[in-house]
Design an enzyme around this catalytic site. Structure first.
Site, mmCIF file in Angstrom:
data_model
loop_
_atom_site.group_PDB
_atom_site.id
_atom_site.type_symbol
_atom_site.label_atom_id
_atom_site.label_comp_id
_atom_site.label_asym_id
_atom_site.label_seq_id
_atom_site.Cartn_x
_atom_site.Cartn_y
_atom_site.Cartn_z
ATOM 1 N N GLY A 17 7.753 -49.915 -28.952
ATOM 2 C CA GLY A 17 8.988 -50.616 -29.275
ATOM 3 C C GLY A 17 8.824 -51.833 -30.151
ATOM 4 O O GLY A 17 8.082 -51.816 -31.147
ATOM 5 N N ASP A 60 -0.560 -58.097 -17.283
ATOM 6 C CA ASP A 60 0.688 -58.304 -16.555
ATOM 7 C C ASP A 60 1.082 -59.741 -16.836
ATOM 8 O O ASP A 60 0.416 -60.679 -16.386
ATOM 9 C CB ASP A 60 0.463 -58.075 -15.058
ATOM 10 C CG ASP A 60 1.699 -58.388 -14.223
ATOM 11 O OD1 ASP A 60 2.708 -58.873 -14.778
ATOM 12 O OD2 ASP A 60 1.647 -58.172 -12.991
ATOM 13 N N ASN A 87 7.175 -60.972 -25.800
ATOM 14 C CA ASN A 87 8.066 -59.826 -25.969
ATOM 15 C C ASN A 87 8.174 -58.947 -24.725
ATOM 16 O O ASN A 87 9.173 -58.244 -24.561
ATOM 17 C CB ASN A 87 7.567 -58.975 -27.144
ATOM 18 C CG ASN A 87 8.228 -57.619 -27.198
ATOM 19 O OD1 ASN A 87 9.416 -57.500 -27.530
ATOM 20 N ND2 ASN A 87 7.485 -56.576 -26.847
ATOM 21 N N TYR A 153 18.659 -58.995 -15.810
ATOM 22 C CA TYR A 153 18.189 -59.052 -17.194
ATOM 23 C C TYR A 153 18.876 -60.193 -17.939
ATOM 24 O O TYR A 153 18.228 -60.990 -18.625
ATOM 25 C CB TYR A 153 18.469 -57.719 -17.874
ATOM 26 C CG TYR A 153 18.020 -57.609 -19.306
ATOM 27 C CD1 TYR A 153 16.729 -57.213 -19.609
ATOM 28 C CD2 TYR A 153 18.897 -57.872 -20.355
ATOM 29 C CE1 TYR A 153 16.309 -57.102 -20.927
ATOM 30 C CE2 TYR A 153 18.490 -57.765 -21.673
ATOM 31 C CZ TYR A 153 17.193 -57.378 -21.954
ATOM 32 O OH TYR A 153 16.779 -57.266 -23.264
ATOM 33 N N LYS A 157 17.018 -63.534 -19.532
ATOM 34 C CA LYS A 157 17.100 -63.818 -20.971
ATOM 35 C C LYS A 157 17.852 -65.120 -21.245
ATOM 36 O O LYS A 157 17.550 -65.827 -22.213
ATOM 37 C CB LYS A 157 17.769 -62.651 -21.689
ATOM 38 C CG LYS A 157 16.952 -61.354 -21.653
ATOM 39 C CD LYS A 157 15.583 -61.524 -22.300
ATOM 40 C CE LYS A 157 14.882 -60.178 -22.498
ATOM 41 N NZ LYS A 157 13.556 -60.340 -23.125
ATOM 42 N N ILE A 188 18.396 -52.240 -29.844
ATOM 43 C CA ILE A 188 17.409 -51.825 -30.834
ATOM 44 C C ILE A 188 16.831 -50.484 -30.377
ATOM 45 O O ILE A 188 16.623 -50.254 -29.183
ATOM 46 C CB ILE A 188 16.283 -52.868 -30.972
ATOM 47 C CG1 ILE A 188 16.861 -54.258 -31.317
ATOM 48 C CG2 ILE A 188 15.275 -52.434 -32.034
ATOM 49 C CD1 ILE A 188 17.524 -54.366 -32.673
ATOM 50 N N THR A 190 14.500 -48.549 -29.231
ATOM 51 C CA THR A 190 13.192 -48.602 -28.599
ATOM 52 C C THR A 190 13.190 -47.708 -27.363
ATOM 53 O O THR A 190 14.256 -47.341 -26.855
ATOM 54 C CB THR A 190 12.846 -50.035 -28.159
ATOM 55 O OG1 THR A 190 13.759 -50.431 -27.122
ATOM 56 C CG2 THR A 190 12.935 -50.999 -29.332
ATOM 57 N N PRO A 191 12.002 -47.373 -26.842
ATOM 58 C CA PRO A 191 11.966 -46.559 -25.616
ATOM 59 C C PRO A 191 12.718 -47.191 -24.453
ATOM 60 O O PRO A 191 13.346 -46.476 -23.661
ATOM 61 C CB PRO A 191 10.468 -46.450 -25.332
ATOM 62 C CG PRO A 191 9.820 -46.548 -26.675
ATOM 63 C CD PRO A 191 10.665 -47.542 -27.433
#
Length: 253
Positions: A17, A60, A87, A153, A157, A188, A190-191
């Site tokens: 990603g 990790d 990221n 999430y 963020k 985006i 990405t996976p």
């Protein structure tokens, strides 16, 4: 291309990603890159694709001791880092009504505590280097808008957004040559975004051309901005937040 010649970078979550695209673009611009991922195999494949000037390690990002080891490994392999891209991330869909405390803590451990640990380790190393340096924190449009199905999430963020400014201002006040900015991508290709639980569908995003409102961006759209923020071209930019969203923040309801 040589916009990052002489620079040394650490990119987390670099096995796929956004992280993979950022690592590839940094290397193409002349940087030496250490790619980390919790999945060592994916990080190694990304580094092998870059070939020269790239190495991979398992990490990790929520592990405090591992951050010290990653920075030291970078110094041993290449030298003191000038660039850190925080990221690494994950998403577990859940609203305020059905998000468990375990889910909340897991996402914040990776995407908020992990960024804190990364910034702390990077500032310690970079200030000793006394060279122009840049920390780039991957936040999200969720920090600017809030996404009801992704409460943990969004919380993580949002914390990254505010912490970025705190880190940036501290470095300025201490006269460290370290800038810190946050990026806020919308969807985006990405996976992570393509996973069934998130629900993004449709054809793969092309690398060039205009993207319709509501379409997914390409990882290279984020990587291009990362190159600018990592380079000395952006020397007057710190504590900033930069949407990469195709106008999603201002689209009509």
């Amino acid at each position: 291309m040589s916009r990052l010649t002489g620079k040394i970078a650490i990119v987390t979550g670099a096995g796929s990603g956004l992280g993979k695209a950022i690592g590839e673009r940094f290397a193409a611009e002349g940087a030496r890159v250490l790619l980390t991922d919790i999945d060592l195999g994916s990080a190694k494949r990304a580094a092998d694709a870059i070939r020269a000037n790239a190495t991979a390690l398992q990490q990790d990002v929520a592990d405090e001791q591992r951050w010290d080891e990653i920075v030291q490994a970078t110094i041993d392999a290449f030298g003191t880092p000038h660039i850190l891209v925080n990221n690494a991330g994950l998403v577990i869909p859940a609203t305020i009504e059905d998000c468990s405390l375990e889910q909340f803590r897991k996402q914040n451990a990776v995407m908020l505590e992990g960024v804190f640990l990364g910034c702390r380790a990077a500032v310690k190393a970079m200030k000793a280097n006394n060279q122009p340096s840049s920390i780039i924190n991957l936040s999200s449009m969720a920090a600017l808008q809030g996404y009801a199905p992704f409460v943990a999430y969004s919380a993580a963020k949002g914390g990254v957004r505010s912490m970025t400014k705190s880190v940036a201002l501290h470095c300025k006040e201490q006269d460290y040559p370290i800038r810190c900015n946050s990026l806020h991508p919308a969807g985006i290709d990405t996976p992570m975004v393509r996973q069934e639980s998130v629900g993004a569908g449709g054809a793969a995003t092309p690398e060039t051309g205009m993207i319709p409102l509501g379409g997914l961006g390409h990882p290279k759209d984020v990587a291009a901005l990362c190159v600018y923020l990592a380079s000395d071209e952006s020397r007057f930019m710190t504590a900033g937040e930069y949407p990469v969203d195709n106008g999603a923040l201002y689209k009509p309801a």
